[in-house]
Motif scaffolding. Structure first.
Motif, PDB file in Angstrom:
ATOM      1  N   VAL A   1      61.879  72.843  45.178  1.00  0.00           N
ATOM      2  CA  VAL A   1      62.641  74.090  45.077  1.00  0.00           C
ATOM      3  C   VAL A   1      63.021  74.353  43.623  1.00  0.00           C
ATOM      4  O   VAL A   1      62.894  75.480  43.134  1.00  0.00           O
ATOM      5  CB  VAL A   1      63.891  74.035  45.995  1.00  0.00           C
ATOM      6  N   LEU A   2      63.441  73.307  42.950  1.00  0.00           N
ATOM      7  CA  LEU A   2      63.823  73.442  41.533  1.00  0.00           C
ATOM      8  C   LEU A   2      62.609  73.873  40.705  1.00  0.00           C
ATOM      9  O   LEU A   2      62.699  74.746  39.847  1.00  0.00           O
ATOM     10  CB  LEU A   2      64.362  72.109  41.013  1.00  0.00           C
ATOM     11  N   LEU A   3      61.473  73.280  41.029  1.00  0.00           N
ATOM     12  CA  LEU A   3      60.228  73.589  40.331  1.00  0.00           C
ATOM     13  C   LEU A   3      59.874  75.073  40.490  1.00  0.00           C
ATOM     14  O   LEU A   3      59.569  75.761  39.508  1.00  0.00           O
ATOM     15  CB  LEU A   3      59.117  72.721  40.933  1.00  0.00           C
ATOM     16  N   TYR A   4      59.964  75.512  41.714  1.00  0.00           N
ATOM     17  CA  TYR A   4      59.627  76.913  41.994  1.00  0.00           C
ATOM     18  C   TYR A   4      60.648  77.856  41.354  1.00  0.00           C
ATOM     19  O   TYR A   4      60.273  78.866  40.754  1.00  0.00           O
ATOM     20  CB  TYR A   4      59.567  77.122  43.517  1.00  0.00           C
ATOM     21  N   LEU A   5      61.920  77.479  41.471  1.00  0.00           N
ATOM     22  CA  LEU A   5      62.983  78.302  40.876  1.00  0.00           C
ATOM     23  C   LEU A   5      62.777  78.405  39.361  1.00  0.00           C
ATOM     24  O   LEU A   5      62.885  79.487  38.781  1.00  0.00           O
ATOM     25  CB  LEU A   5      64.346  77.657  41.189  1.00  0.00           C
ATOM     26  N   PHE A   6      62.447  77.301  38.743  1.00  0.00           N
ATOM     27  CA  PHE A   6      62.257  77.267  37.296  1.00  0.00           C
ATOM     28  C   PHE A   6      61.078  78.153  36.886  1.00  0.00           C
ATOM     29  O   PHE A   6      61.186  78.965  35.967  1.00  0.00           O
ATOM     30  CB  PHE A   6      62.024  75.823  36.848  1.00  0.00           C
ATOM     31  N   LEU A   7      59.950  77.981  37.590  1.00  0.00           N
ATOM     32  CA  LEU A   7      58.758  78.766  37.241  1.00  0.00           C
ATOM     33  C   LEU A   7      59.003  80.256  37.461  1.00  0.00           C
ATOM     34  O   LEU A   7      58.552  81.091  36.687  1.00  0.00           O
ATOM     35  CB  LEU A   7      57.564  78.308  38.084  1.00  0.00           C
ATOM     36  N   HIS A   8      59.718  80.544  38.538  1.00  0.00           N
ATOM     37  CA  HIS A   8      59.973  81.950  38.875  1.00  0.00           C
ATOM     38  C   HIS A   8      60.918  82.592  37.856  1.00  0.00           C
ATOM     39  O   HIS A   8      60.649  83.677  37.355  1.00  0.00           O
ATOM     40  CB  HIS A   8      60.577  82.025  40.289  1.00  0.00           C
ATOM     41  N   THR A   9      62.018  81.897  37.555  1.00  0.00           N
ATOM     42  CA  THR A   9      63.033  82.497  36.684  1.00  0.00           C
ATOM     43  C   THR A   9      62.661  82.456  35.193  1.00  0.00           C
ATOM     44  O   THR A   9      63.161  83.262  34.428  1.00  0.00           O
ATOM     45  CB  THR A   9      64.408  81.815  36.885  1.00  0.00           C
TER      46      THR A   9
ATOM     47  N   PHE B   1      62.536  56.628  41.646  1.00  0.00           N
ATOM     48  CA  PHE B   1      62.991  57.832  40.953  1.00  0.00           C
ATOM     49  C   PHE B   1      61.912  58.310  39.974  1.00  0.00           C
ATOM     50  O   PHE B   1      61.582  59.504  39.949  1.00  0.00           O
ATOM     51  CB  PHE B   1      64.301  57.545  40.203  1.00  0.00           C
ATOM     52  N   SER B   2      61.362  57.380  39.211  1.00  0.00           N
ATOM     53  CA  SER B   2      60.324  57.738  38.221  1.00  0.00           C
ATOM     54  C   SER B   2      59.096  58.307  38.922  1.00  0.00           C
ATOM     55  O   SER B   2      58.507  59.282  38.453  1.00  0.00           O
ATOM     56  CB  SER B   2      59.896  56.535  37.403  1.00  0.00           C
ATOM     57  N   LEU B   3      58.747  57.694  40.049  1.00  0.00           N
ATOM     58  CA  LEU B   3      57.583  58.166  40.806  1.00  0.00           C
ATOM     59  C   LEU B   3      57.786  59.621  41.236  1.00  0.00           C
ATOM     60  O   LEU B   3      56.903  60.473  41.043  1.00  0.00           O
ATOM     61  CB  LEU B   3      57.368  57.264  42.035  1.00  0.00           C
ATOM     62  N   GLY B   4      58.954  59.906  41.783  1.00  0.00           N
ATOM     63  CA  GLY B   4      59.279  61.268  42.228  1.00  0.00           C
ATOM     64  C   GLY B   4      59.296  62.241  41.068  1.00  0.00           C
ATOM     65  O   GLY B   4      58.757  63.353  41.154  1.00  0.00           O
ATOM     66  N   PHE B   5      59.885  61.802  39.958  1.00  0.00           N
ATOM     67  CA  PHE B   5      60.025  62.685  38.798  1.00  0.00           C
ATOM     68  C   PHE B   5      58.663  63.000  38.178  1.00  0.00           C
ATOM     69  O   PHE B   5      58.370  64.151  37.844  1.00  0.00           O
ATOM     70  CB  PHE B   5      60.953  62.012  37.776  1.00  0.00           C
ATOM     71  N   PHE B   6      57.815  61.983  38.062  1.00  0.00           N
ATOM     72  CA  PHE B   6      56.492  62.221  37.454  1.00  0.00           C
ATOM     73  C   PHE B   6      55.592  63.037  38.384  1.00  0.00           C
ATOM     74  O   PHE B   6      54.779  63.821  37.911  1.00  0.00           O
ATOM     75  CB  PHE B   6      55.834  60.911  37.031  1.00  0.00           C
ATOM     76  N   LEU B   7      55.799  62.880  39.664  1.00  0.00           N
ATOM     77  CA  LEU B   7      55.053  63.705  40.618  1.00  0.00           C
ATOM     78  C   LEU B   7      55.458  65.177  40.456  1.00  0.00           C
ATOM     79  O   LEU B   7      54.618  66.079  40.491  1.00  0.00           O
ATOM     80  CB  LEU B   7      55.319  63.220  42.055  1.00  0.00           C
ATOM     81  N   GLU B   8      56.762  65.366  40.239  1.00  0.00           N
ATOM     82  CA  GLU B   8      57.299  66.718  40.017  1.00  0.00           C
ATOM     83  C   GLU B   8      56.679  67.338  38.762  1.00  0.00           C
ATOM     84  O   GLU B   8      56.253  68.495  38.778  1.00  0.00           O
ATOM     85  CB  GLU B   8      58.805  66.568  39.846  1.00  0.00           C
ATOM     86  N   LEU B   9      56.583  66.533  37.686  1.00  0.00           N
ATOM     87  CA  LEU B   9      55.987  67.024  36.436  1.00  0.00           C
ATOM     88  C   LEU B   9      54.497  67.321  36.614  1.00  0.00           C
ATOM     89  O   LEU B   9      53.984  68.307  36.074  1.00  0.00           O
ATOM     90  CB  LEU B   9      56.172  65.991  35.318  1.00  0.00           C
ATOM     91  N   PHE B  10      53.841  66.478  37.413  1.00  0.00           N
ATOM     92  CA  PHE B  10      52.414  66.670  37.652  1.00  0.00           C
ATOM     93  C   PHE B  10      52.190  67.982  38.430  1.00  0.00           C
ATOM     94  O   PHE B  10      51.275  68.742  38.119  1.00  0.00           O
ATOM     95  CB  PHE B  10      51.860  65.478  38.443  1.00  0.00           C
ATOM     96  N   LEU B  11      53.059  68.246  39.378  1.00  0.00           N
ATOM     97  CA  LEU B  11      52.963  69.494  40.145  1.00  0.00           C
ATOM     98  C   LEU B  11      53.172  70.703  39.231  1.00  0.00           C
ATOM     99  O   LEU B  11      52.495  71.723  39.354  1.00  0.00           O
ATOM    100  CB  LEU B  11      54.003  69.506  41.272  1.00  0.00           C
ATOM    101  N   LEU B  12      54.127  70.553  38.306  1.00  0.00           N
ATOM    102  CA  LEU B  12      54.390  71.632  37.340  1.00  0.00           C
ATOM    103  C   LEU B  12      53.145  71.882  36.494  1.00  0.00           C
ATOM    104  O   LEU B  12      52.747  73.037  36.278  1.00  0.00           O
ATOM    105  CB  LEU B  12      55.571  71.254  36.449  1.00  0.00           C
TER     106      LEU B  12
END
Lengths: 276, 151
Positions: free
Chosen positions: B32-40, B126-137
Protein backbone atom coordinates in the motif's frame (compact mmCIF):
# COMPACT_ATOMS: atom_id res chain seq x y z
CA UNK A 1 9.73 37.76 -2.91
CA UNK A 2 6.36 38.26 -4.53
CA UNK A 3 3.04 38.18 -2.74
CA UNK A 4 1.97 34.97 -4.59
CA UNK A 5 5.09 33.07 -3.56
CA UNK A 6 4.66 34.13 0.07
CA UNK A 7 1.03 33.03 0.13
CA UNK A 8 2.03 29.68 -1.43
CA UNK A 9 4.60 29.14 1.30
CA UNK A 10 2.03 29.93 3.98
CA UNK A 11 -0.35 27.44 2.38
CA UNK A 12 2.20 24.67 2.35
CA UNK A 13 3.16 25.40 5.96
CA UNK A 14 -0.52 25.15 6.90
CA UNK A 15 -0.74 21.79 5.13
CA UNK A 16 2.30 20.50 6.99
CA UNK A 17 0.72 21.53 10.28
CA UNK A 18 -2.48 19.69 9.27
CA UNK A 19 -0.38 16.61 8.49
CA UNK A 20 1.43 16.78 11.81
CA UNK A 21 -1.84 17.20 13.72
CA UNK A 22 -3.35 14.22 11.90
CA UNK A 23 -0.27 12.09 12.65
CA UNK A 24 -0.44 13.01 16.35
CA UNK A 25 -4.19 12.33 16.42
CA UNK A 26 -3.70 8.88 14.87
CA UNK A 27 -0.88 8.02 17.26
CA UNK A 28 -3.13 8.92 20.20
CA UNK A 29 -5.96 6.86 18.67
CA UNK A 30 -3.61 3.92 18.32
CA UNK A 31 -2.46 4.11 21.92
CA UNK A 32 -5.96 4.71 23.28
CA UNK A 33 -7.28 1.52 21.59
CA UNK A 34 -10.22 3.40 20.19
CA UNK A 35 -11.77 0.29 18.63
CA UNK A 36 -12.35 -1.17 22.10
CA UNK A 37 -13.13 2.04 24.02
CA UNK A 38 -16.57 2.09 25.61
CA UNK A 39 -17.72 5.23 23.74
CA UNK A 40 -16.74 4.19 20.23
CA UNK A 41 -16.72 0.41 20.33
CA UNK A 42 -20.31 0.22 19.03
CA UNK A 43 -19.21 2.05 15.86
CA UNK A 44 -16.40 -0.44 15.29
CA UNK A 45 -18.72 -3.34 16.12
CA UNK A 46 -21.06 -2.22 13.34
CA UNK A 47 -18.15 -1.66 10.96
CA UNK A 48 -16.61 -5.05 11.69
CA UNK A 49 -19.97 -6.84 11.42
CA UNK A 50 -20.19 -5.44 7.88
CA UNK A 51 -16.57 -6.29 7.11
CA UNK A 52 -16.65 -9.69 8.84
CA UNK A 53 -16.74 -11.82 5.63
CA UNK A 54 -13.71 -9.93 4.28
CA UNK A 55 -11.83 -10.24 7.59
CA UNK A 56 -12.66 -13.95 7.77
CA UNK A 57 -11.47 -14.47 4.21
CA UNK A 58 -8.27 -12.56 5.00
CA UNK A 59 -7.58 -14.67 8.10
CA UNK A 60 -8.33 -17.88 6.21
CA UNK A 61 -6.01 -16.88 3.36
CA UNK A 62 -3.21 -15.81 5.74
CA UNK A 63 -3.46 -19.13 7.61
CA UNK A 64 -3.50 -21.15 4.38
CA UNK A 65 -0.44 -19.34 3.00
CA UNK A 66 1.40 -19.63 6.32
CA UNK A 67 0.58 -23.37 6.59
CA UNK A 68 1.65 -24.01 3.01
CA UNK A 69 4.94 -22.19 3.54
CA UNK A 70 5.64 -24.08 6.77
CA UNK A 71 4.78 -27.37 5.06
CA UNK A 72 7.14 -26.54 2.19
CA UNK A 73 9.99 -25.69 4.62
CA UNK A 74 9.26 -28.88 6.56
CA UNK A 75 9.27 -31.00 3.39
CA UNK A 76 12.56 -29.49 2.25
CA UNK A 77 14.02 -30.31 5.66
CA UNK A 78 12.62 -33.85 5.52
CA UNK A 79 14.10 -34.37 2.06
CA UNK A 80 17.51 -33.23 3.29
CA UNK A 81 17.31 -35.51 6.33
CA UNK A 82 16.18 -38.40 4.14
CA UNK A 83 19.18 -37.96 1.90
CA UNK A 84 21.50 -37.98 4.93
CA UNK A 85 19.75 -41.03 6.36
CA UNK A 86 19.96 -42.98 3.11
CA UNK A 87 23.71 -42.35 3.07
CA UNK A 88 24.00 -43.65 6.63
CA UNK A 89 21.80 -46.62 5.74
CA UNK A 90 24.08 -47.44 2.84
CA UNK A 91 27.05 -47.43 5.22
CA UNK A 92 25.17 -49.70 7.60
CA UNK A 93 24.41 -52.13 4.76
CA UNK A 94 28.12 -52.27 4.08
CA UNK A 95 28.86 -53.00 7.76
CA UNK A 96 26.14 -55.64 7.76
CA UNK A 97 27.71 -57.39 4.76
CA UNK A 98 31.14 -57.20 6.40
CA UNK A 99 29.70 -58.63 9.62
CA UNK A 100 28.10 -61.46 7.70
CA UNK A 101 31.49 -62.29 6.21
CA UNK A 102 33.03 -62.16 9.69
CA UNK A 103 30.30 -64.42 11.04
CA UNK A 104 30.93 -67.02 8.32
CA UNK A 105 34.68 -66.89 8.91
CA UNK A 106 34.15 -67.25 12.66
CA UNK A 107 31.87 -70.24 12.15
CA UNK A 108 34.46 -71.94 9.90
CA UNK A 109 37.21 -71.13 12.37
CA UNK A 110 35.23 -72.39 15.38
CA UNK A 111 34.48 -75.63 13.52
CA UNK A 112 38.17 -76.07 12.77
CA UNK A 113 39.27 -75.32 16.34
CA UNK A 114 36.34 -77.17 17.88
CA UNK A 115 35.02 -74.24 19.95
CA UNK A 116 31.37 -73.27 19.90
CA UNK A 117 30.82 -69.88 18.25
CA UNK A 118 29.00 -67.11 20.12
CA UNK A 119 25.33 -66.52 19.59
CA UNK A 120 24.34 -63.21 18.02
CA UNK A 121 21.32 -61.12 18.76
CA UNK A 122 18.61 -61.58 16.21
CA UNK A 123 15.53 -60.84 18.26
CA UNK A 124 14.92 -57.12 18.79
CA UNK A 125 11.72 -55.14 19.33
CA UNK A 126 11.12 -51.48 18.50
CA UNK A 127 9.06 -49.88 21.24
CA UNK A 128 7.50 -46.44 21.43
CA UNK A 129 7.71 -44.45 24.65
CA UNK A 130 4.31 -43.82 26.20
CA UNK A 131 5.20 -42.34 29.56
CA UNK A 132 7.98 -40.66 31.53
CA UNK A 133 8.83 -40.42 35.21
CA UNK A 134 6.52 -37.74 36.70
CA UNK A 135 9.15 -36.80 39.31
CA UNK A 136 11.26 -35.31 36.50
CA UNK A 137 14.26 -37.43 37.49
CA UNK A 138 13.92 -39.76 34.48
CA UNK A 139 14.24 -42.87 36.63
CA UNK A 140 11.93 -44.87 34.37
CA UNK A 141 10.04 -44.81 31.07
CA UNK A 142 7.00 -46.73 29.97
CA UNK A 143 7.13 -48.47 26.61
CA UNK A 144 4.25 -49.71 24.50
CA UNK A 145 5.34 -53.36 24.34
CA UNK A 146 4.44 -55.86 27.03
CA UNK A 147 3.65 -59.53 27.54
CA UNK A 148 1.74 -59.48 24.24
CA UNK A 149 5.08 -58.95 22.43
CA UNK A 150 6.99 -61.48 24.52
CA UNK A 151 8.69 -58.95 26.80
CA UNK A 152 10.36 -60.21 29.96
CA UNK A 153 11.97 -58.59 32.97
CA UNK A 154 15.71 -58.07 32.51
CA UNK A 155 15.67 -57.37 28.79
CA UNK A 156 18.21 -54.76 27.70
CA UNK A 157 16.97 -51.48 26.22
CA UNK A 158 19.08 -49.19 24.05
CA UNK A 159 18.82 -46.30 21.60
CA UNK A 160 21.37 -45.80 18.81
CA UNK A 161 24.61 -46.97 20.53
CA UNK A 162 23.56 -45.80 24.00
CA UNK A 163 22.33 -47.91 26.87
CA UNK A 164 18.91 -46.76 28.12
CA UNK A 165 18.12 -49.27 30.86
CA UNK A 166 16.60 -52.61 31.73
CA UNK A 167 12.99 -53.78 31.62
CA UNK A 168 12.01 -54.18 35.26
CA UNK A 169 8.25 -54.68 35.12
CA UNK A 170 6.13 -56.16 32.36
CA UNK A 171 2.40 -55.51 32.02
CA UNK A 172 -0.12 -56.78 29.49
CA UNK A 173 0.69 -54.41 26.65
CA UNK A 174 3.34 -52.15 28.19
CA UNK A 175 6.51 -52.39 30.23
CA UNK A 176 8.50 -50.25 32.61
CA UNK A 177 12.15 -49.62 31.85
CA UNK A 178 14.47 -48.72 34.72
CA UNK A 179 16.87 -46.16 33.24
CA UNK A 180 20.52 -45.23 33.81
CA UNK A 181 19.30 -42.34 35.98
CA UNK A 182 17.69 -44.64 38.53
CA UNK A 183 19.38 -45.47 41.83
CA UNK A 184 17.84 -48.95 41.60
CA UNK A 185 19.80 -49.80 38.46
CA UNK A 186 23.14 -51.56 38.83
CA UNK A 187 24.81 -53.17 35.83
CA UNK A 188 28.16 -54.68 35.06
CA UNK A 189 30.29 -52.19 33.16
CA UNK A 190 33.76 -51.37 31.98
CA UNK A 191 35.71 -48.42 30.63
CA UNK A 192 37.15 -48.20 27.17
CA UNK A 193 40.59 -47.39 28.65
CA UNK A 194 40.97 -50.16 31.25
CA UNK A 195 38.71 -52.97 30.04
CA UNK A 196 38.29 -54.02 33.67
CA UNK A 197 34.97 -54.98 35.17
CA UNK A 198 33.19 -52.43 37.40
CA UNK A 199 29.68 -51.85 38.62
CA UNK A 200 27.68 -48.93 37.31
CA UNK A 201 25.12 -47.60 39.77
CA UNK A 202 22.53 -45.22 38.34
CA UNK A 203 21.56 -41.89 39.82
CA UNK A 204 20.09 -38.50 39.04
CA UNK A 205 21.74 -36.36 37.64
CA UNK A 206 24.87 -38.46 37.77
CA UNK A 207 25.60 -42.15 38.19
CA UNK A 208 28.65 -43.74 39.79
CA UNK A 209 31.23 -46.33 38.88
CA UNK A 210 31.83 -48.50 41.92
CA UNK A 211 34.92 -50.37 43.02
CA UNK A 212 37.45 -48.55 40.85
CA UNK A 213 40.88 -49.19 42.32
CA UNK A 214 43.03 -46.19 43.18
CA UNK A 215 45.67 -47.26 40.66
CA UNK A 216 43.18 -47.78 37.78
CA UNK A 217 43.68 -45.19 35.03
CA UNK A 218 40.10 -43.92 34.94
CA UNK A 219 40.16 -40.31 33.85
CA UNK A 220 37.66 -37.58 33.09
CA UNK A 221 36.13 -38.05 29.63
CA UNK A 222 36.59 -41.85 29.52
CA UNK A 223 33.71 -43.81 28.03
CA UNK A 224 31.85 -46.19 30.32
CA UNK A 225 30.49 -49.22 28.47
CA UNK A 226 28.06 -51.98 29.23
CA UNK A 227 29.74 -55.30 29.92
CA UNK A 228 28.13 -58.63 29.23
CA UNK A 229 30.02 -61.58 30.59
CA UNK A 230 28.38 -63.89 28.05
CA UNK A 231 29.50 -61.46 25.34
CA UNK A 232 26.14 -61.54 23.57
CA UNK A 233 24.98 -58.00 24.25
CA UNK A 234 27.16 -55.32 22.61
CA UNK A 235 29.11 -52.79 24.67
CA UNK A 236 26.59 -49.95 24.57
CA UNK A 237 27.73 -46.59 25.91
CA UNK A 238 26.43 -45.89 29.43
CA UNK A 239 28.08 -42.50 29.85
CA UNK A 240 31.31 -40.58 30.26
CA UNK A 241 33.45 -40.07 33.34
CA UNK A 242 32.74 -36.62 34.72
CA UNK A 243 34.91 -36.73 37.83
CA UNK A 244 37.48 -39.21 39.11
CA UNK A 245 38.79 -38.37 42.56
CA UNK A 246 40.40 -39.93 45.60
CA UNK A 247 38.35 -39.66 48.75
CA UNK A 248 38.89 -40.99 52.29
CA UNK A 249 38.55 -44.54 51.01
CA UNK A 250 41.95 -46.28 51.02
CA UNK A 251 41.10 -48.74 48.21
CA UNK A 252 38.69 -47.19 45.74
CA UNK A 253 38.23 -43.98 43.79
CA UNK A 254 35.02 -42.02 43.60
CA UNK A 255 34.05 -41.93 39.90
CA UNK A 256 31.07 -39.83 38.81
CA UNK A 257 29.41 -40.70 35.49
CA UNK A 258 27.32 -38.50 33.25
CA UNK A 259 24.83 -40.80 31.44
CA UNK A 260 24.89 -40.36 27.66
CA UNK A 261 21.26 -40.90 26.85
CA UNK A 262 18.79 -38.02 27.08
CA UNK A 263 15.62 -39.76 28.23
CA UNK A 264 13.21 -36.93 27.41
CA UNK A 265 14.38 -36.71 23.82
CA UNK A 266 13.56 -40.36 23.17
CA UNK A 267 10.51 -41.19 21.13
CA UNK A 268 11.25 -44.87 20.67
CA UNK A 269 13.79 -47.39 21.96
CA UNK A 270 15.02 -50.83 20.91
CA UNK A 271 14.65 -53.80 23.24
CA UNK A 272 17.01 -56.75 22.92
CA UNK A 273 15.25 -59.95 23.85
CA UNK A 274 18.19 -61.10 25.95
CA UNK A 275 19.19 -60.66 29.57
CA UNK A 276 22.51 -59.50 30.98
CA UNK B 1 -11.67 6.35 -7.27
CA UNK B 2 -9.24 4.02 -9.06
CA UNK B 3 -6.65 4.73 -6.37
CA UNK B 4 -9.00 3.76 -3.53
CA UNK B 5 -10.06 0.49 -5.19
CA UNK B 6 -6.48 -0.56 -6.03
CA UNK B 7 -5.19 0.36 -2.59
CA UNK B 8 -8.06 -1.63 -1.02
CA UNK B 9 -7.11 -4.70 -3.06
CA UNK B 10 -3.45 -4.22 -2.21
CA UNK B 11 -4.31 -3.87 1.49
CA UNK B 12 -6.24 -7.13 1.33
CA UNK B 13 -3.37 -8.95 -0.42
CA UNK B 14 -0.89 -7.47 2.04
CA UNK B 15 -2.95 -8.48 5.08
CA UNK B 16 -3.72 -11.99 3.82
CA UNK B 17 -1.11 -13.46 1.45
CA UNK B 18 1.92 -11.38 2.45
CA UNK B 19 1.24 -11.64 6.18
CA UNK B 20 0.90 -15.40 5.75
CA UNK B 21 4.32 -15.48 4.10
CA UNK B 22 6.10 -13.16 6.52
CA UNK B 23 4.29 -14.31 9.70
CA UNK B 24 4.24 -10.88 11.40
CA UNK B 25 2.75 -7.68 9.97
CA UNK B 26 5.91 -5.87 11.15
CA UNK B 27 8.01 -7.43 8.39
CA UNK B 28 5.51 -7.51 5.54
CA UNK B 29 6.51 -5.56 2.39
CA UNK B 30 4.20 -2.56 2.41
CA UNK B 31 2.42 -2.76 -0.96
CA UNK B 32 0.00 0.00 0.00
CA UNK B 33 2.84 2.36 0.87
CA UNK B 34 4.53 1.51 -2.41
CA UNK B 35 1.42 2.27 -4.40
CA UNK B 36 0.67 5.41 -2.40
CA UNK B 37 4.21 6.66 -2.96
CA UNK B 38 4.19 5.99 -6.70
CA UNK B 39 0.76 7.53 -7.08
CA UNK B 40 1.40 10.67 -5.04
CA UNK B 41 4.95 11.29 -6.32
CA UNK B 42 3.42 12.01 -9.74
CA UNK B 43 1.02 14.60 -8.31
CA UNK B 44 1.91 18.16 -7.48
CA UNK B 45 0.18 18.20 -4.11
CA UNK B 46 -0.55 15.13 -2.03
CA UNK B 47 -4.24 14.72 -1.32
CA UNK B 48 -4.47 14.11 2.44
CA UNK B 49 -7.43 11.74 1.94
CA UNK B 50 -5.26 9.23 0.08
CA UNK B 51 -2.80 8.36 2.88
CA UNK B 52 -5.70 8.49 5.33
CA UNK B 53 -7.93 6.05 3.46
CA UNK B 54 -5.16 3.69 2.30
CA UNK B 55 -3.82 3.52 5.87
CA UNK B 56 -7.35 2.98 7.15
CA UNK B 57 -7.77 -0.08 4.90
CA UNK B 58 -4.72 -1.66 6.47
CA UNK B 59 -5.75 -0.67 9.99
CA UNK B 60 -9.15 -2.26 9.49
CA UNK B 61 -7.53 -5.44 8.24
CA UNK B 62 -5.07 -5.62 11.12
CA UNK B 63 -7.38 -4.07 13.75
CA UNK B 64 -4.71 -1.49 14.63
CA UNK B 65 -6.62 1.73 14.27
CA UNK B 66 -4.22 4.68 13.83
CA UNK B 67 -1.04 2.64 13.41
CA UNK B 68 -0.87 2.42 9.62
CA UNK B 69 -2.62 5.75 9.03
CA UNK B 70 0.03 7.65 11.00
CA UNK B 71 2.80 5.89 9.03
CA UNK B 72 1.24 6.72 5.67
CA UNK B 73 0.64 10.33 6.72
CA UNK B 74 4.27 10.65 7.78
CA UNK B 75 5.44 9.45 4.36
CA UNK B 76 3.06 11.85 2.60
CA UNK B 77 4.31 14.76 4.71
CA UNK B 78 7.92 13.90 3.92
CA UNK B 79 7.08 13.50 0.26
CA UNK B 80 5.43 16.90 0.17
CA UNK B 81 8.36 18.56 1.94
CA UNK B 82 10.90 16.97 -0.39
CA UNK B 83 8.89 17.67 -3.50
CA UNK B 84 8.66 21.37 -2.64
CA UNK B 85 12.47 21.54 -2.74
CA UNK B 86 13.75 18.79 -5.05
CA UNK B 87 12.64 16.84 -8.08
CA UNK B 88 12.95 13.09 -8.67
CA UNK B 89 14.58 13.37 -12.05
CA UNK B 90 15.81 9.79 -12.36
CA UNK B 91 14.64 6.37 -11.29
CA UNK B 92 17.65 6.06 -9.03
CA UNK B 93 16.79 9.25 -7.13
CA UNK B 94 13.22 8.02 -6.74
CA UNK B 95 14.40 4.68 -5.40
CA UNK B 96 16.88 6.26 -3.00
CA UNK B 97 14.22 8.58 -1.66
CA UNK B 98 11.71 5.76 -1.35
CA UNK B 99 14.16 3.53 0.52
CA UNK B 100 14.79 6.42 2.90
CA UNK B 101 11.12 7.20 3.61
CA UNK B 102 10.04 3.55 3.67
CA UNK B 103 12.77 2.69 6.15
CA UNK B 104 11.73 5.66 8.26
CA UNK B 105 8.06 4.63 8.08
CA UNK B 106 8.79 1.01 9.05
CA UNK B 107 10.98 2.17 11.90
CA UNK B 108 8.35 4.64 13.04
CA UNK B 109 5.64 1.97 13.03
CA UNK B 110 7.95 -0.52 14.74
CA UNK B 111 8.67 1.98 17.53
CA UNK B 112 4.94 2.65 17.97
CA UNK B 113 4.25 -1.07 18.10
CA UNK B 114 7.15 -1.74 20.47
CA UNK B 115 5.89 0.94 22.86
CA UNK B 116 2.59 -0.89 23.12
CA UNK B 117 3.51 -4.57 22.79
CA UNK B 118 6.57 -6.77 22.79
CA UNK B 119 7.65 -8.64 19.68
CA UNK B 120 11.26 -9.69 18.95
CA UNK B 121 12.88 -7.87 16.04
CA UNK B 122 14.15 -10.24 13.37
CA UNK B 123 16.55 -8.31 11.17
CA UNK B 124 16.72 -11.07 8.53
CA UNK B 125 12.96 -11.20 7.92
CA UNK B 126 12.71 -7.42 8.04
CA UNK B 127 15.51 -7.03 5.47
CA UNK B 128 13.91 -9.66 3.25
CA UNK B 129 10.58 -7.81 3.30
CA UNK B 130 12.21 -4.44 2.77
CA UNK B 131 14.35 -5.55 -0.18
CA UNK B 132 11.38 -7.27 -1.74
CA UNK B 133 9.53 -3.96 -1.45
CA UNK B 134 12.42 -2.15 -3.18
CA UNK B 135 12.53 -4.81 -5.89
CA UNK B 136 8.81 -4.34 -6.53
CA UNK B 137 9.37 -0.58 -6.77
CA UNK B 138 12.13 -1.20 -9.31
CA UNK B 139 9.85 -3.42 -11.42
CA UNK B 140 6.98 -0.95 -11.25
CA UNK B 141 9.19 2.00 -12.23
CA UNK B 142 10.36 -0.03 -15.25
CA UNK B 143 6.73 -0.60 -16.17
CA UNK B 144 5.84 3.08 -15.70
CA UNK B 145 8.80 4.22 -17.82
CA UNK B 146 7.80 1.84 -20.58
CA UNK B 147 4.21 3.06 -20.42
CA UNK B 148 5.34 6.72 -20.55
CA UNK B 149 7.61 5.99 -23.52
CA UNK B 150 4.72 4.37 -25.38
CA UNK B 151 2.52 7.36 -24.61
Amino acid sequence: MTHIERSQQDMSKKRWIVYLLLILLNISLYFSNISSSKYFSFLFDILYSILMPVIELKTHLANTVSDSLNRYIYLVHVEKTNRELSKQLQELYLYKSQLRTCETSLKNLSELVGVQAQNYIKDIVFAGIVGYDPSGMDTFVLIDKGKDQGMEEGFVVFFKDKFVGIVDKVFGSSSRVRTVYSKDLTVSSTTAATGKSYIYKGGWRYGQLLYVNLEDPVEKGDLVLLRDNKKIIPAFIIGTVLKSEQRNDQFFKRVVILPSVDIRKLEYVVVIKAKL
Amino acid sequence: MKFYIISMLLAFIQASVMTGLFVSNLYVPDLVLLYLFLHTSKQEKVDVKKPLISGLYLDLMYDTFGWNISGKLLVSLLLEIFKSRWEFATRLSLMIFYSFVALLEHLFRYILFRLKYYYPFDLRTFSLGFFLELFLLYLLTLFIIKKNAQA
